[in-house]
Design a protein around this motif. Structure first.
Motif, PDB file in Angstrom:
ATOM      1  N   TRP A   4       0.746  -1.171  -0.010  1.00  0.00           N
ATOM      2  CA  TRP A   4       0.078   0.048   0.064  1.00  0.00           C
ATOM      3  C   TRP A   4       0.852   1.409   0.024  1.00  0.00           C
ATOM      4  O   TRP A   4       0.630   2.177  -0.857  1.00  0.00           O
ATOM      5  CB  TRP A   4      -1.048   0.019   1.314  1.00  0.00           C
ATOM      6  N   TYR A   5       2.020   1.255   0.806  1.00  0.00           N
ATOM      7  CA  TYR A   5       2.739   2.191   0.871  1.00  0.00           C
ATOM      8  C   TYR A   5       3.420   2.461  -0.568  1.00  0.00           C
ATOM      9  O   TYR A   5       3.392   3.903  -0.849  1.00  0.00           O
ATOM     10  CB  TYR A   5       4.058   2.106   1.896  1.00  0.00           C
ATOM     11  N   ALA A   6       3.832   1.762  -1.199  1.00  0.00           N
ATOM     12  CA  ALA A   6       4.487   1.689  -2.568  1.00  0.00           C
ATOM     13  C   ALA A   6       3.670   2.474  -3.492  1.00  0.00           C
ATOM     14  O   ALA A   6       3.835   3.587  -4.222  1.00  0.00           O
ATOM     15  CB  ALA A   6       5.198   0.597  -2.948  1.00  0.00           C
ATOM     16  N   GLN A   7       2.379   1.826  -3.464  1.00  0.00           N
ATOM     17  CA  GLN A   7       1.420   2.284  -4.611  1.00  0.00           C
ATOM     18  C   GLN A   7       0.938   3.730  -4.211  1.00  0.00           C
ATOM     19  O   GLN A   7       0.992   4.752  -5.001  1.00  0.00           O
ATOM     20  CB  GLN A   7       0.332   1.191  -4.668  1.00  0.00           C
ATOM     21  N   ASP A   8       0.984   4.175  -2.819  1.00  0.00           N
ATOM     22  CA  ASP A   8       0.822   5.442  -2.295  1.00  0.00           C
ATOM     23  C   ASP A   8       1.761   6.545  -2.780  1.00  0.00           C
ATOM     24  O   ASP A   8       1.587   7.743  -3.257  1.00  0.00           O
ATOM     25  CB  ASP A   8       0.537   5.649  -0.852  1.00  0.00           C
ATOM     26  N   ALA A   9       2.996   6.146  -2.732  1.00  0.00           N
ATOM     27  CA  ALA A   9       4.261   6.847  -2.927  1.00  0.00           C
ATOM     28  C   ALA A   9       4.254   7.301  -4.468  1.00  0.00           C
ATOM     29  O   ALA A   9       4.747   8.248  -5.091  1.00  0.00           O
ATOM     30  CB  ALA A   9       5.321   6.176  -2.529  1.00  0.00           C
ATOM     31  N   LEU A  10       3.959   6.018  -5.397  1.00  0.00           N
ATOM     32  CA  LEU A  10       3.974   6.201  -6.713  1.00  0.00           C
ATOM     33  C   LEU A  10       2.913   6.778  -7.379  1.00  0.00           C
ATOM     34  O   LEU A  10       3.170   7.809  -8.232  1.00  0.00           O
ATOM     35  CB  LEU A  10       3.930   4.755  -7.317  1.00  0.00           C
ATOM     36  N   GLY A  11       1.944   7.227  -6.785  1.00  0.00           N
ATOM     37  CA  GLY A  11       0.581   7.780  -7.400  1.00  0.00           C
ATOM     38  C   GLY A  11       0.046   6.910  -8.462  1.00  0.00           C
ATOM     39  O   GLY A  11       0.340   5.706  -8.561  1.00  0.00           O
ATOM     40  N   GLU A  12      -0.825   7.367  -9.125  1.00  0.00           N
ATOM     41  CA  GLU A  12      -1.528   6.506 -10.048  1.00  0.00           C
ATOM     42  C   GLU A  12      -0.570   6.065 -11.004  1.00  0.00           C
ATOM     43  O   GLU A  12      -0.101   6.344 -12.106  1.00  0.00           O
ATOM     44  CB  GLU A  12      -2.674   7.401 -10.818  1.00  0.00           C
ATOM     45  N   VAL A  13      -0.754   4.499 -10.962  1.00  0.00           N
ATOM     46  CA  VAL A  13      -0.124   3.464 -11.932  1.00  0.00           C
ATOM     47  C   VAL A  13      -0.917   3.748 -13.232  1.00  0.00           C
ATOM     48  O   VAL A  13      -1.842   3.557 -13.548  1.00  0.00           O
ATOM     49  CB  VAL A  13       0.005   2.258 -11.474  1.00  0.00           C
ATOM     50  N   VAL A  14       0.185   3.858 -14.562  1.00  0.00           N
ATOM     51  CA  VAL A  14      -0.587   4.281 -15.525  1.00  0.00           C
ATOM     52  C   VAL A  14      -0.116   3.018 -16.605  1.00  0.00           C
ATOM     53  O   VAL A  14      -0.834   2.754 -17.807  1.00  0.00           O
ATOM     54  CB  VAL A  14      -0.225   5.411 -16.290  1.00  0.00           C
ATOM     55  N   PHE A  15       1.009   2.377 -16.272  1.00  0.00           N
ATOM     56  CA  PHE A  15       1.421   1.364 -17.130  1.00  0.00           C
ATOM     57  C   PHE A  15       2.290   0.159 -16.529  1.00  0.00           C
ATOM     58  O   PHE A  15       3.015   0.733 -15.737  1.00  0.00           O
ATOM     59  CB  PHE A  15       2.175   2.186 -18.424  1.00  0.00           C
ATOM     60  N   TYR A  16       1.944  -1.099 -17.059  1.00  0.00           N
ATOM     61  CA  TYR A  16       2.649  -2.181 -16.503  1.00  0.00           C
ATOM     62  C   TYR A  16       2.540  -3.080 -17.512  1.00  0.00           C
ATOM     63  O   TYR A  16       1.805  -3.522 -18.211  1.00  0.00           O
ATOM     64  CB  TYR A  16       1.735  -2.855 -15.326  1.00  0.00           C
ATOM     65  N   GLU A  17       3.926  -3.362 -17.882  1.00  0.00           N
ATOM     66  CA  GLU A  17       4.226  -4.548 -18.955  1.00  0.00           C
ATOM     67  C   GLU A  17       4.639  -5.692 -18.359  1.00  0.00           C
ATOM     68  O   GLU A  17       5.814  -5.912 -17.744  1.00  0.00           O
ATOM     69  CB  GLU A  17       5.130  -4.061 -20.117  1.00  0.00           C
ATOM     70  N   PRO A  18       3.850  -6.787 -18.173  1.00  0.00           N
ATOM     71  CA  PRO A  18       4.283  -8.118 -17.159  1.00  0.00           C
ATOM     72  C   PRO A  18       5.641  -8.737 -18.095  1.00  0.00           C
ATOM     73  O   PRO A  18       5.689  -8.467 -19.182  1.00  0.00           O
ATOM     74  CB  PRO A  18       3.154  -8.740 -17.485  1.00  0.00           C
ATOM     75  N   PRO A  19       6.584  -9.074 -17.060  1.00  0.00           N
ATOM     76  CA  PRO A  19       7.676  -9.679 -17.684  1.00  0.00           C
ATOM     77  C   PRO A  19       7.103 -11.028 -18.165  1.00  0.00           C
ATOM     78  O   PRO A  19       5.991 -11.733 -18.040  1.00  0.00           O
ATOM     79  CB  PRO A  19       8.504 -10.175 -16.588  1.00  0.00           C
ATOM     80  N   ALA A  20       8.105 -11.868 -19.182  1.00  0.00           N
ATOM     81  CA  ALA A  20       7.707 -13.257 -19.371  1.00  0.00           C
ATOM     82  C   ALA A  20       7.635 -14.145 -18.608  1.00  0.00           C
ATOM     83  O   ALA A  20       8.284 -14.217 -17.680  1.00  0.00           O
ATOM     84  CB  ALA A  20       8.831 -13.384 -20.956  1.00  0.00           C
ATOM     85  N   VAL A  21       6.596 -15.067 -18.890  1.00  0.00           N
ATOM     86  CA  VAL A  21       6.599 -16.249 -18.004  1.00  0.00           C
ATOM     87  C   VAL A  21       7.635 -17.208 -18.461  1.00  0.00           C
ATOM     88  O   VAL A  21       8.064 -17.153 -19.662  1.00  0.00           O
ATOM     89  CB  VAL A  21       5.013 -17.165 -18.563  1.00  0.00           C
ATOM     90  N   GLY A  22       8.467 -17.794 -17.377  1.00  0.00           N
ATOM     91  CA  GLY A  22       9.347 -18.678 -17.649  1.00  0.00           C
ATOM     92  C   GLY A  22      10.548 -17.736 -17.451  1.00  0.00           C
ATOM     93  O   GLY A  22      11.771 -18.341 -17.171  1.00  0.00           O
ATOM     94  N   THR A  23      10.614 -16.371 -17.150  1.00  0.00           N
ATOM     95  CA  THR A  23      11.553 -15.733 -16.793  1.00  0.00           C
ATOM     96  C   THR A  23      12.127 -16.105 -15.220  1.00  0.00           C
ATOM     97  O   THR A  23      11.368 -16.256 -14.325  1.00  0.00           O
ATOM     98  CB  THR A  23      11.482 -14.068 -16.754  1.00  0.00           C
ATOM     99  N   THR A  24      13.556 -15.812 -14.961  1.00  0.00           N
ATOM    100  CA  THR A  24      13.873 -16.321 -13.622  1.00  0.00           C
ATOM    101  C   THR A  24      14.112 -14.817 -12.840  1.00  0.00           C
ATOM    102  O   THR A  24      14.604 -13.924 -13.509  1.00  0.00           O
ATOM    103  CB  THR A  24      15.433 -16.735 -13.718  1.00  0.00           C
ATOM    104  N   VAL A  25      13.488 -14.704 -11.710  1.00  0.00           N
ATOM    105  CA  VAL A  25      13.715 -13.472 -10.904  1.00  0.00           C
ATOM    106  C   VAL A  25      14.764 -13.774  -9.614  1.00  0.00           C
ATOM    107  O   VAL A  25      14.849 -15.067  -9.177  1.00  0.00           O
ATOM    108  CB  VAL A  25      12.351 -13.076 -10.352  1.00  0.00           C
ATOM    109  N   ASP A  26      15.392 -12.733  -9.400  1.00  0.00           N
ATOM    110  CA  ASP A  26      16.494 -13.061  -8.263  1.00  0.00           C
ATOM    111  C   ASP A  26      16.084 -12.214  -7.212  1.00  0.00           C
ATOM    112  O   ASP A  26      15.817 -10.974  -7.393  1.00  0.00           O
ATOM    113  CB  ASP A  26      17.841 -12.337  -8.867  1.00  0.00           C
TER     114      ASP A  26
END
Lengths: 461, 129, 513
Positions: free
Chosen positions: B32-54
């Motif tokens: 909640w804190y992060a979205q409040d600090a960011l303000g209105e989110v306008v764009f999100y491009e999801p990463p590809a399925v199968g990608t590794t995250v660290d």
């Protein structure tokens, strides 16, 4: 009190008293003693407005401008007639003196003109998205390269020698920062050969730079060149002359990812090279990487239509070093001049002007090609500019023409030493048939004077 | 969502990301804190399925009216699903950060990484600090 | 400000401009209308397809408006009235130096010898232009305290990039490859992006409590991988960093360069010079300190001045003076023979039209006039601050860092936000109703709810008083009814706009056909 300030001595004293200091010096006490200049600037004393005007008028008179000779100079900047309304409108305080539209509620005029301009640039380039303008032509190539490097994760840049030498030099300069290399592809018969291009493009190539018409004036087959460029996934970036886009197939319809160009031919003065604007159009998928300012349509709290700067957050990336580019000027006033010129030409006038250029240039090319000692560098079709090779030292030919009040064209020797005594001749609607005939006559004279053994050539009546 | 909330069943990362562990998988989102600090989110491009995250490394970006921000992975693993619906309605990240606003689902590599994350109370203490 | 002169605080009755629905020039287009008449070609009307193969030609014309001249003029005049501009009122945007744009400069820029000069003209026939550029270079060198100038960069951000590419070339020439550039957290917005484009990694340096560079942090971060430190002095808090000589020493001791972002040069002309402070490379914004109009977002120009050791790397071509004293006076030329140069940054010679205006400005003011301009800008800023330090403004909008500023200063609306529920953005929007342009908002990032104000020397004391009264009146409204402020503006051509909607679903061109 200088000419542009109002504070009188008594203002000054009252203001200092209000601040609570004794003198203006006290306001500068934060500067350590040893860093104060401690002497007046070594510059001349100020002059009255009339004196400044006279001095600059005298200096400017030492320049031979396009009003005081018949100029066939081009090479990216052209002497088109700029309609009077351009100057009238862009001289208005409301367009001349605001800052970048940070407060959209009081910047609707500027924002809407950006929106209109973007529409026109999108139409010219045949690409769905366009920005509100960048510095000028060649540096816009560097912005395109940065986008391509970011989009492909590759670094190599390929450019044909048909791309403006300034543009290629700028790509080299920026490449030091990008960590890229620029590979050049030679022209053959004045145009880029698809086979030669295909050889230079590989899996490391981020972008291929083409130019339409190319620097020597030849119209390239962008569709064919795009096809070979894309074989390995590189982006295709096409530099274009906006006036030629009146009649040539737009890069977007040839499969290009980005089209950009020098905007000066649209509504801008020659100004010894600037300021002008660069335009930038791109495929939809690059929208959020596009550099520069972009105006977008929206509504206000009461539902009224309005415009804002949009997609600007990439410039203010939370890790600001990840911003898409550092350019934050749109050359808004210059872009507006371009838009007004285009509106004045209108849908039909724009095409008519393009056709006029093609026809008059065709006349000029055949007329000059008939001159003994003058030969064409390329037989490819041209729009408004073409390259010649002369049988006489180019410097002497240009001097002789200049002495007769004609700037015969752009000398190619520094940038295209492979063309012997190369000369690039540009035609605009301001260069009449009479002017062209005069150039032919002068070139004939100059070449025969300058060449020890003039080449035999049949005169065509 | 108007009021700050930090559900008890989530684990929190200091870069303001949350993880909800479900079996050997985990769902990520921003707090909640992060979205409040960011303000209105306008764009999100999801990463590809199968990608590794660290863990602790950025795996995607969110664009808000104020800024583009990197989103950090609270745990390591491989992405098995992404929230495609956010492509059309990124505002769900603001309106429902722990529900409709989820970002990715991963297959967890190393459950012991959970030990390094905070619980709700510790995260809120960090925010107050 | 008396209540009688306070602007409307509701939007119940739309203004004339608000009723005038935005219509684009495309929407005013009617098929068959036109403005242009072109000269006859004077050559045979050969079909275009016979001159250029059809496959290379457009299939349909570009969609451009079809509209007659009177309507073009009305369209843009109407649009112009939907802009606020500097000629209408004070525009105290911090770090932007919105000073008066003298009209003499427009007149001399329009002289045919300037405006109609082709950039590829033979230098022997462009001697006046080259001399002007040379003189401007010499003037900027004297003002900056650095001997060599290139006028080529097109804007401040372009100058920044030039500075870092010069640094890269300078180190490469010494066989060094460095990886990091230091920027303070008060840096200008474009600095980090520039660093990245120049192939370096950004390393942040903290700001001290006094608002300058945190010296301990700097010492810790300055190592032999640091290529450059980019600074503004006075910085974006309007504060002169007293440690600048020591900062320069630290940077030079590790072999780095010191870069000066000239956005705030208007504070110190004739009083102190970046070169004397130890800076190696400076960019100057001709559209800030030297009065080029901003044009609603360009054109500008960002010349760079450098020290001797950086000179070999300056971009080409460079304007040079080639001879003197042979009776015919000096002659000027463009020098391309610069083997160590970083190359070109753009086409041709730079934004010459801007050079003409700035040179006219320097000629008009002279050395003492430039100094007085800086002094008055600092006087005006401090006077405005003294007015804003009392009353409600003093209470709700205190200084971000409590030190005497130079030409600009940062107030923080944190208290207004906490106590009254009005944020910086709200205050800015309400200022619009009073007929002023607001200051720079939310910058520098270091100060919460920042309002960065730079009045410049060309505003009168009465205007500064009016502006101070306006801020007081806005806060008075916020005390009695915060909704007035949070709902502002009411009188502008449009009211608050949906920026999130614009970014979520971008419509950036006119849909046609």
């Amino acid at each position: 009190m200088t000419r542009y300030t109002s504070a009188t001595n008594s203002d000054r004293e009252e203001m200092l008293a209000r601040i609570g200091v004794d003198s203006v010096d006290d306001l500068f006490s934060g500067i350590p003693e040893e860093l104060r200049l401690g002497r007046p600037l070594d510059l001349p004393d100020g002059l009255s407005e009339a004196e400044v005007f006279d001095r600059l008028r005298q200096m400017s008179a030492r320049n031979t401008d396009a009003d005081s000779e018949v100029s066939f100079l081009g090479a990216g900047m052209y002497d088109h007639y700029v309609p009077a309304i351009v100057e009238t409108i862009i001289s208005r305080s409301e367009f001349l003196t605001p800052y970048t539209p940070y407060q959209p509620e009081v910047s609707q005029g500027g924002l809407q003109t950006m929106f209109e301009f973007q529409t026109a640039m999108s139409e010219l380039t045949g690409l769905p998205v366009a920005n509100a303008g960048l510095y000028e032509g060649p540096s816009t190539a560097a912005a395109a390269a940065y986008l391509a490097i970011g989009a492909t994760g590759r670094k190599k840049l390929v450019a044909t020698r048909g791309v403006h030498p300034h543009t290629r030099e700028v790509l080299e300069t920026y490449s030091a920062g990008y960590g890229s290399e620029v590979v050049e592809v030679d022209l053959e018969d004045g145009v880029t050969q698809a086979a030669a291009l295909a050889e230079a493009v590989d899996d490391d190539t981020a972008a291929v730079f083409l130019q339409q018409p190319n620097f020597l004036g030849s119209v390239e087959d962008i569709e064919a060149l795009t096809e070979v460029s894309k074989a390995h996934g590189a982006l295709v970036v096409v530099a274009c002359d906006p006036m030629a886009l009146s009649i040539l197939k737009p890069p977007g319809q040839c499969g290009a990812d980005i089209a950009f160009g020098e905007g000066q031919p649209l509504g801008n003065r020659l100004d010894y090279g600037g300021p002008s604007f660069g335009f930038f159009g791109a495929a939809e998928e690059h929208l959020r990487r596009m550099p520069g300012r972009i105006a977008g349509q929206t509504t206000d709290v009461d539902g009224r239509r309005g415009f804002v700067l949009t997609l600007q957050t990439r410039e203010q990336h939370i890790r600001r070093e990840k911003a898409t580019h550092n350019i934050c000027t749109a050359q808004a006033l210059n872009s507006l001049a371009g838009m007004i010129h285009l509106a004045w030409l209108g849908k039909r006038g724009f095409v008519e002007l393009g056709e006029l250029l093609v026809r008059r240039t065709a006349y000029a090319r055949s007329k000059l090609a008939e001159v003994p000692g003058v030969s064409l560098v390329s037989d490819a079709p041209v729009v408004r500019e073409f390259a010649l090779s002369l049988d006489a030292p180019i410097g002497e030919v240009l001097d002789l023409c200049a002495a007769e009040g004609v700037a015969a064209g752009y000398r190619l020797d520094r940038e295209y030493p492979e063309i012997e005594n190369g000369l690039l001749v540009a035609i605009t609607e301001r260069r009449s048939v009479g002017d062209i005939d005069k150039l032919a006559e002068l070139l004939g004279r100059a070449v025969s004077v300058g060449s020890e053994a003039p080449r035999e050539k049949e005169a065509v009546s | 969502m108007n009021a700050a909330a930090y559900p008890e069943d989530l684990k929190y990362h200091p870069e303001h990301d949350w993880a909800r562990v479900e079996g050997d998988e985990a769902v990520f989102g921003i707090t909640w804190y992060a979205q409040d600090a960011l303000g209105e989110v306008v764009f999100y491009e999801p990463p590809a399925v199968g990608t590794t995250v660290d863990k602790d490394k950025p795996y995607t970006e969110l664009e808000s009216v104020k800024a583009v921000s990197e989103i950090f992975a609270p745990l390591s693993g491989e992405i098995v699903a992404v929230n495609e619906a956010l492509g059309d309605a990124p505002e769900a990240i603001n309106s429902d950060p722990y529900g409709e606003g989820w970002l990715v689902r991963i297959k967890v590599n190393d459950p012991s990484e959970l030990d390094a994350l905070m619980d709700s109370a510790a995260y809120q203490a960090m925010l107050d600090g | 400000m008396s209540p009688q002169t306070a602007p409307p605080s509701t939007a119940e009755v739309p203004t004339a401009q608000q009723r005038d629905h935005a219509t684009t020039i495309y929407e005013r287009s009617v098929p068959g209308r036109r403005a242009a008449d072109l000269p006859a070609a004077g050559v045979p009307e050969t079909p275009i397809e016979e001159l250029i193969p059809k496959s290379l030609l457009r299939e349909r014309p570009a969609e451009l408006p079809e509209i007659a001249e009177p309507e073009i003029v009305r369209h843009y005049n109407r649009l112009s009235r939907r802009n606020f501009d500097l000629d209408t009122g004070m525009y105290p945007l911090g770090s932007c130096t919105m000073k008066h744009n003298p009209r003499l400069n427009e007149r001399v820029a329009a002289l045919p010898g300037h405006a109609r000069l082709h950039p590829a003209q033979d230098p022997r026939r462009a001697q006046g232009a080259l001399e002007l550029m040379w003189n401007l270079q010499q003037s900027l060198a004297e003002i900056c305290g650095l001997p060599h100038v290139s006028l080529q960069p097109s804007a401040g951000s372009h100058g920044e990039l030039a500075g870092l590419l010069l640094t890269r070339a300078y180190h490469a020439d010494r066989g060094e490859q460095r990886t990091k550039v230091l920027t303070p957290d008060t840096a200008h917005g474009t600095n980090p992006a520039t660093v990245s484009m120049a192939g370096y990694e950004v390393v942040r340096v903290a700001t001290s409590e006094q608002g300058g560079v945190d010296m301990d942090d700097l010492r810790e971060k300055a190592d032999d991988q640091v290529a450059c430190l980019m600074l503004t002095n006075p910085n974006t808090l309007g504060l002169f960093d007293e440690n600048i000589a020591e900062i320069a020493e630290i940077l030079h001791s590790v072999g780095g360069t010191l870069y000066y972002d000239g956005a705030n040069l208007n504070a110190i002309m004739g009083r102190s010079r970046p070169g004397d402070m130890g800076f190696d490379i400076v960019h100057v914004n001709l559209h800030k300190s030297f009065s080029q109009p901003h044009g609603g977002g360009g054109p500008g120009s960002g010349p760079i001045a450098v020290s001797d050791r950086i000179e070999p790397f300056l971009p080409k071509p460079q304007v040079v003076r080639t001879s003197e004293g042979n009776g015919s006076g000096p002659t000027f030329d463009l020098d391309y023979d610069r083997p160590k140069a970083i190359g070109r940054l753009r086409g041709f010679q730079g934004n010459f039209g801007v050079f003409v205006r700035s040179y006219a400005y320097i000629l008009s003011l002279g050395g003492d006039g430039l100094q007085e301009a800086s002094e008055t800008s600092v006087l005006n800023a401090n006077y405005l601050l003294s007015r804003l330090s009392e009353g409600r403004t003093g209470k709700y909008l205190p200084l971000g860092v409590d030190r005497r500023p130079m030409h600009e200063f940062v107030l923080s609306a944190s208290k207004a936000k906490d106590d009254l529920g009005v944020k910086t953005l709200d205050i800015a929007k309400r200022i619009l109703d009073f007929g002023f342009h607001p200051p720079t908002v939310y910058f520098p990032l270091l100060i919460e709810e920042a309002l960065l104000m730079e009045p410049t020397e060309t505003e009168t004391r009465e205007t500064l008083d009016d502006f101070a009264d306006t801020l007081e009146a806005v806060l008075e409204e916020a005390e009695s009814d915060p909704a007035i402020v949070t709902g502002a503006p009411y009188t502008t051509p449009v009211r608050r706009l949906d920026e999130a909607g614009a970014a979520r679903d971008p419509v950036i061109r006119q849909p046609l056909g």
